[in-house]
Scaffold this motif. Structure first.
Motif, PDB file in Angstrom:
ATOM      1  N   GLY A   1      14.897  -0.822  -9.690  1.00 35.28           N
ATOM      2  CA  GLY A   1      13.904  -1.150  -8.667  1.00 35.28           C
ATOM      3  C   GLY A   1      12.495  -0.743  -9.032  1.00 35.28           C
ATOM      4  O   GLY A   1      11.561  -1.011  -8.267  1.00 35.28           O
TER       5      GLY A   1
ATOM      6  N   ASP B   1       9.110  -2.818  -8.266  1.00 34.72           N
ATOM      7  CA  ASP B   1       9.203  -3.607  -7.038  1.00 34.72           C
ATOM      8  C   ASP B   1       8.307  -3.021  -5.958  1.00 34.72           C
ATOM      9  O   ASP B   1       7.812  -1.894  -6.070  1.00 34.72           O
ATOM     10  CB  ASP B   1      10.651  -3.652  -6.536  1.00 34.72           C
ATOM     11  N   ASP B   2       8.102  -3.791  -4.887  1.00 39.47           N
ATOM     12  CA  ASP B   2       7.307  -3.350  -3.743  1.00 39.47           C
ATOM     13  C   ASP B   2       8.235  -2.951  -2.597  1.00 39.47           C
ATOM     14  O   ASP B   2       9.309  -3.536  -2.411  1.00 39.47           O
ATOM     15  CB  ASP B   2       6.366  -4.467  -3.286  1.00 39.47           C
ATOM     16  N   TYR B   3       7.765  -1.965  -1.799  1.00 36.19           N
ATOM     17  CA  TYR B   3       8.610  -1.414  -0.745  1.00 36.19           C
ATOM     18  C   TYR B   3       7.813  -1.260   0.550  1.00 36.19           C
ATOM     19  O   TYR B   3       6.595  -1.073   0.528  1.00 36.19           O
ATOM     20  CB  TYR B   3       9.178  -0.039  -1.145  1.00 36.19           C
TER      21      TYR B   3
ATOM     22  N   GLY C   1      13.374  -2.987   0.332  1.00 35.81           N
ATOM     23  CA  GLY C   1      12.970  -3.479  -0.984  1.00 35.81           C
ATOM     24  C   GLY C   1      13.726  -4.725  -1.346  1.00 35.81           C
ATOM     25  O   GLY C   1      14.583  -5.201  -0.580  1.00 35.81           O
ATOM     26  N   PRO C   2      13.461  -5.292  -2.508  1.00 32.73           N
ATOM     27  CA  PRO C   2      14.133  -6.529  -2.916  1.00 32.73           C
ATOM     28  C   PRO C   2      15.647  -6.400  -2.990  1.00 32.73           C
ATOM     29  O   PRO C   2      16.359  -7.396  -2.812  1.00 32.73           O
ATOM     30  CB  PRO C   2      13.534  -6.813  -4.304  1.00 32.73           C
ATOM     31  N   ASP C   3      16.136  -5.183  -3.261  1.00 33.46           N
ATOM     32  CA  ASP C   3      17.579  -5.006  -3.415  1.00 33.46           C
ATOM     33  C   ASP C   3      18.264  -4.569  -2.125  1.00 33.46           C
ATOM     34  O   ASP C   3      19.431  -4.172  -2.139  1.00 33.46           O
ATOM     35  CB  ASP C   3      17.852  -3.968  -4.508  1.00 33.46           C
TER      36      ASP C   3
ATOM     37  N   GLY D   1      13.156   3.757  -6.104  1.00 33.16           N
ATOM     38  CA  GLY D   1      12.643   2.815  -7.089  1.00 33.16           C
ATOM     39  C   GLY D   1      11.873   3.459  -8.222  1.00 33.16           C
ATOM     40  O   GLY D   1      10.981   2.837  -8.809  1.00 33.16           O
TER      41      GLY D   1
ATOM     42  N   GLY E   1       3.563  -0.252  -3.197  1.00 34.30           N
ATOM     43  CA  GLY E   1       3.754  -1.354  -4.136  1.00 34.30           C
ATOM     44  C   GLY E   1       2.911  -1.205  -5.380  1.00 34.30           C
ATOM     45  O   GLY E   1       2.024  -0.333  -5.458  1.00 34.30           O
TER      46      GLY E   1
ATOM     47  N   ASN F   1       0.004  -6.081  -6.826  1.00 37.91           N
ATOM     48  CA  ASN F   1       0.540  -6.814  -5.685  1.00 37.91           C
ATOM     49  C   ASN F   1      -0.024  -6.350  -4.350  1.00 37.91           C
ATOM     50  O   ASN F   1       0.370  -6.875  -3.307  1.00 37.91           O
ATOM     51  CB  ASN F   1       2.064  -6.690  -5.651  1.00 37.91           C
TER      52      ASN F   1
END
Length: 403
Positions: free
Chosen positions: A218, A221-223, A241-243, A260, A279, A283
């Protein structure tokens, strides 16, 4: 074969004319300094000389193009130096603003100076070159690239395509940078930025984020982190997050969250529904003008409550990190400009060497060897004099005298 007086005269005149023509041709070569005065003198050499002349003209054109490119890049480098100074001063003001002993009047005074830095930065972003074109407008260089909208926020209105110029036989160089590249982008490896929600009402503050493990799942990635009150002074938090989502409990005083591959330290008490964004800098809408606008708003608003102080601290933390990223990006762009200026110097050296080579080739093809030419000139002169003397002697003879 019948030999007549007319025939002897014609042959003598023809010989004298040939000698005179050859003599005049050598004289013309000496006068012009060229072995090939006209293409008929040496068609093959003349043809090759035309090609070399075209190469020389192309090389000269590229040299002029490099002068134009160097002027544009030098002006950009000078402006970027001023931009670096402005951002450095802005960062100094932010550091000073973190002093807890400052009053609202003190912060208002700092806001006045920061406003001056902001306007100066806007002027630098709209700088023009010697021809009136905007340095950071890309191909759309006939109007200011940065303009204020109805709300007073600065927007980029220039082109995203960088102007290019041919500075070598096979080199098309970017002779500038777009305003987006300079003022609304971060350099690679800028890391993470955290930002408090605009509607946060609690006293929650954060420190960081710091990178803990770049190999963690992770990372990059952005959170989004949201808080929900439990009614007992503690809060459930959700890290989205994405996951997927990760949940946990926050005691309302302090904690360190790790997710992450990054670490975020929390202090203070949130309100139900408060949120944080974490993030990568690229982004998080990097825009140096938006950063300064947020900081100005925080400095100009009085701190009447603990929630106001928490919001100010969070804005200061975010703006400070974003300013660091903006300064790093400007320095990266400035280094790129310097590299292109160095390349132009190298291309100038190559161009000078190429000019010498072309000039030597052209000289070998059409220029005159004076030693050989003068010797030939004397020889032709003797030949002409001999032909003239023979003609004079012939004038006094007649076939009737032989009978």
């Amino acid at each position: 074969m019948r030999v007549s007086t007319v025939m002897m005269f014609e042959r003598s005149v023809s010989s004298m004319n040939r000698q005179q023509s050859a003599f005049m041709q050598v004289g013309e070569q000496i006068a012009s300094g060229k072995r090939v005065v006209r293409p008929s003198d040496d068609p093959q050499a003349a043809s090759r000389a035309v090609g070399v002349s075209q190469s020389l003209a192309s090389n000269a054109q590229q040299s002029d193009s490099r002068i134009t490119a160097r002027n544009s890049l030098s002006q950009e480098e000078s402006v970027l130096n001023s931009v670096s100074d402005s951002l450095t001063r802005a960062k100094e003001l932010m550091i000073h603003a973190g002093n807890g002993t400052l009053s609202d009047a003190d912060r208002q005074s700092m806001a006045t100076e920061l406003r001056g830095v902001y306007e100066a930065l806007l002027g630098q972003a709209n700088s023009t070159d010697g021809n009136g074109s905007y340095l950071f407008g890309g191909y759309q260089d006939g109007a200011e690239p940065f303009v204020k909208d109805a709300s007073g926020a600065v927007q980029y209105a220039g082109s995203d395509q960088v102007r290019q110029q041919k500075v070598g036989s096979s080199r098309l160089m970017e002779v500038g940078n777009t305003g987006r590249d300079v003022f609304q982008t971060v350099a690679g490896g800028a890391g993470y930025v955290a930002r408090a929600g605009a509607d946060n009402a609690g006293t929650l503050t954060f420190t960081g984020p710091q990178v803990a493990d770049t190999t963690a799942s992770g990372y990059g990635d952005d959170y989004a982190i949201s808080f929900a009150a439990n009614g007992d002074g503690t809060f459930d938090y959700t890290i989205s997050g994405p996951d997927g989502d990760t949940t946990g409990n926050y005691d309302g005083t302090s904690a360190t969250l790790e997710f992450g591959g990054v670490r975020l330290t929390l202090e203070g008490t949130p309100e139900d529904g408060d949120a944080l964004e974490v993030g990568t800098a690229k982004n998080m809408n990097p825009d140096v003008f938006a950063t300064l606008e947020n900081m100005l708003s925080a400095l100009e608003n009085p701190l009447d409550s603990d929630a106001d102080k928490a919001a100010f601290a969070n804005t200061l933390s975010t703006s400070s990190r974003e300013t660091d990223n903006a300064l790093d990006n400007v320095l990266t762009v400035r280094a790129s400009v310097g590299a292109r200026l160095n390349e132009l110097d190298t291309l100038d050296t190559v161009g000078s060497d190429r000019k010498i080579s072309y000039t030597q080739t052209q000289s070998d093809l059409i220029d005159l060897d004076y030693t050989t030419a003068i010797s030939d000139y004397v020889l032709r002169q003797v030949g002409l004099q001999a032909a003239q003397k023979a003609f004079v002697d012939l004038q006094g003879t007649s076939l009737f005298e032989m009978m």
